[in-house]
Design an enzyme around this catalytic site. Structure first.
Site, short mmCIF file in Angstrom:
data_model
loop_
_atom_site.label_atom_id
_atom_site.label_comp_id
_atom_site.label_asym_id
_atom_site.label_seq_id
_atom_site.Cartn_x
_atom_site.Cartn_y
_atom_site.Cartn_z
N THR A 132 10.17 14.44 4.30
CA THR A 132 11.27 13.33 4.78
C THR A 132 12.25 13.41 3.57
OG1 THR A 132 9.77 12.09 6.00
CG2 THR A 132 11.90 11.06 5.62
N SER A 169 13.49 12.30 11.32
CA SER A 169 12.83 12.83 12.52
C SER A 169 13.23 14.39 12.55
CB SER A 169 13.30 12.16 13.58
OG SER A 169 12.99 10.85 13.51
N THR A 187 4.04 8.98 0.36
CA THR A 187 2.93 8.22 0.33
C THR A 187 2.01 8.62 -0.90
OG1 THR A 187 2.98 7.61 2.82
CG2 THR A 187 0.98 7.27 1.44
N GLN A 190 -0.24 -14.64 18.50
CA GLN A 190 0.07 -15.79 19.56
C GLN A 190 -1.14 -16.52 19.90
OE1 GLN A 190 3.20 -15.47 20.47
NE2 GLN A 190 2.81 -17.13 21.83
N ILE A 191 -2.32 -15.75 19.76
CA ILE A 191 -3.52 -16.58 20.04
C ILE A 191 -3.90 -17.60 19.05
CG2 ILE A 191 -6.16 -16.36 20.27
CD1 ILE A 191 -5.76 -13.77 21.79
N GLU A 201 4.52 9.87 10.15
CA GLU A 201 4.14 11.14 10.93
C GLU A 201 4.93 11.29 12.22
OE1 GLU A 201 0.34 12.52 10.10
OE2 GLU A 201 0.08 11.23 8.39
N THR A 259 8.03 9.37 14.60
CA THR A 259 8.14 8.04 15.33
C THR A 259 7.59 8.22 16.74
OG1 THR A 259 10.35 8.59 16.22
CG2 THR A 259 10.06 7.42 14.01
#
Ligand SMILES: Cc1cc2nc3c(=O)[nH]c(=O)nc-3n(C[C@H](O)[C@H](O)[C@H](O)COP(=O)(O)OP(=O)(O)OC[C@H]3O[C@@H](n4cnc5c(N)ncnc54)[C@H](O)[C@@H]3O)c2cc1C
Length: 385
Positions: A129, A135, A161, A339-340, A366, A368
């Site tokens: 990248t 992309s 990374t 949410q829970i 890796e 999108t």
């Protein structure tokens, strides 16, 4: 959780047990603090090296564990279950930094780098990248110009990374301008070479204790022997590498989704509202059911792609589908977990917001989700034409 239904071998079960123990006893405890401080856990990476995790799919003669892709996927999944950052560190090192050299390097390149990568003496990096080529990786602007037997490389890479901890990087550069992807070649470069410059470290939404950094090349002299694969075949080599890598990003997503289930289900049984456990409300049960069903489906897809890779079959479509489905399932599962837990889910104290933030990279790194759909459709159209 019963994993016997996945038809795994005894060796796979052993890997799961070993990595789970490491994850729960060693990795989980400082994950929140490391995330907060963006602290790369060198000690945990060393422990992964001692456990041979850094060279899982590398042959024993090159210093690896000689295990299959399934074992590797299970290891990434189990680490992601407690810490997405460390799972990303492992996945990028193995799939992006080591696999292309192990799978496509010359004998000399393999001997020079792979044993050190497998032993964890240093990590491997993948520089595809660029600021103007994500992309659309074919739009790479890094160039390599011939100078005698050497190449002079100029350009930059972003979001690499593990960069600060890498001893070798595989990078793309344009060797013949104006002819598109066939003009792109791949090189193995080392960080102490003159002209290799480290750029800024990224401050990220999630996977904050994984290292992400920019690289620049300023008249960096690269010997001809550092080209990996043939001239003009670099783009193809990078795309094949990503096919394999997507299995591990899928596995990471499965692990994060499972981690969200591990947190949300016990909580829904313990927390009472309107005089009964949350789990007894149908609306909560529905969320739990969807989390379980989608994580199970994602795991099946990831394991299927891993099996195909181990059989030496073409995996472009299967790995893209596994990564796409698993990453989007992980987003839904971590959202439901928050949410829970309600307000507690939104609070940093209860970990699930970290799972939500960590899951997001699996829909971007890796390739999108949009690019996975493009790859799947393209592969399918080929089958029909
Ligand atoms: C934490 C992290 C770690 C990473 N590690 C690495 C690494 O080690 N090595 C490396 O080389 N890269 C790495 N990346 C980069 C990553 O692979 C890219 O960010 C990703 O491929 C997307 O590229 P981009 O960011 O330039 O987005 P863009 O390509 O600019 O895309 C922006 C948006 O447009 C959409 N889009 C673009 N083109 C199309 C299209 N044709 N059709 C439909 N939608 C489209 C995308 O899906 C996205 O939603 C990392 C990124 C992050 C955030």
């Amino acid at each position: 959780m019963d994993f016997s239904e996945y038809g795994l071998t005894e060796e796979h079960e052993m890997i799961r047990d070993t990595v789970r123990r490491f994850a729960t006893e060693e990795v989980e405890k400082g994950a929140v603090e490391r995330d907060e401080a963006m602290e790369f856990p060198k000690d945990l990476v060393e422990q992964m090296a001692e456990m041979s995790l850094l060279g899982i799919p590398v042959s024993e003669e090159l210093g690896g564990a000689g295990m299959d892709t399934m074992s590797y996927a299970i290891a990434v999944e189990e680490i992601a279950r407690v810490d997405g950052s460390l799972a990303l560190t492992l996945a990028a090192h193995v799939s992006l930094g080591t696999a292309p050299i192990f799978e496509y390097g010359s004998e000399e390149q393999k001997k020079k780098y792979v044993p050190h990568l497998a032993a964890g003496e240093y990590l491997g990096g993948f520089g595809l990248t660029e600021p103007n080529a994500g992309s659309d990786a074919a739009g790479t602007q890094t160039v390599a110009k011939k100078d005698g037997d050497d190449w002079i490389v100029n350009g930059s890479k972003i979001y690499c990374t593990n960069a600060s901890h890498c001893g070798v990087f595989i990078i793309t550069a344009v060797t013949t301008p104006g002819i598109g992807t066939k003009g792109i070649s791949a090189f193995l470069v080392e960080p102490d070479w003159k002209g290799f410059v480290f750029g800024k470290k990224e401050n990220k939404l999630g996977c904050r204790s994984s290292d992400t950094r920019e690289l620049a090349f300023e008249d960096m002299r690269v010997p001809a022997s550092a080209m990996i694969g043939k001239e003009g075949e670099g783009f193809k080599l990078f795309m094949k590498t990503l096919d394999g890598g997507r299995i591990s990003i899928g596995a990471m997503a499965v692990g994060i989704a499972q981690g969200a289930i591990d947190k949300a289900v016990p909580y829904s049984l313990e927390r009472h509202s309107f005089g009964q456990p949350l789990a007894h409300f149908q609306a909560i049960g529905d969320k739990i059911a969807d989390m379980e069903m989608e994580t199970h489906a994602a795991r099946l897809m990831v394991y299927h792609a891993a099996r195909l890779k181990d059989e030496g079959r073409r995996i472009t479509k299967s790995s893209a589908m596994a990564k796409l489905f698993a990453s989007e399932a992980a987003m839904r599962a971590t959202d439901s977990a928050i949410q829970i837990l309600g307000g507690y889910g939104y609070s940093r104290e209860y970990h699930v917001e970290r799972y939500y933030r960590d899951a997001k990279i699996t829909t971007i790194g890796e390739g999108t989700s949009e690019i996975q759909r493009l790859v799947i459709a393209r592969e399918l159209l080929k089958e029909y034409s």
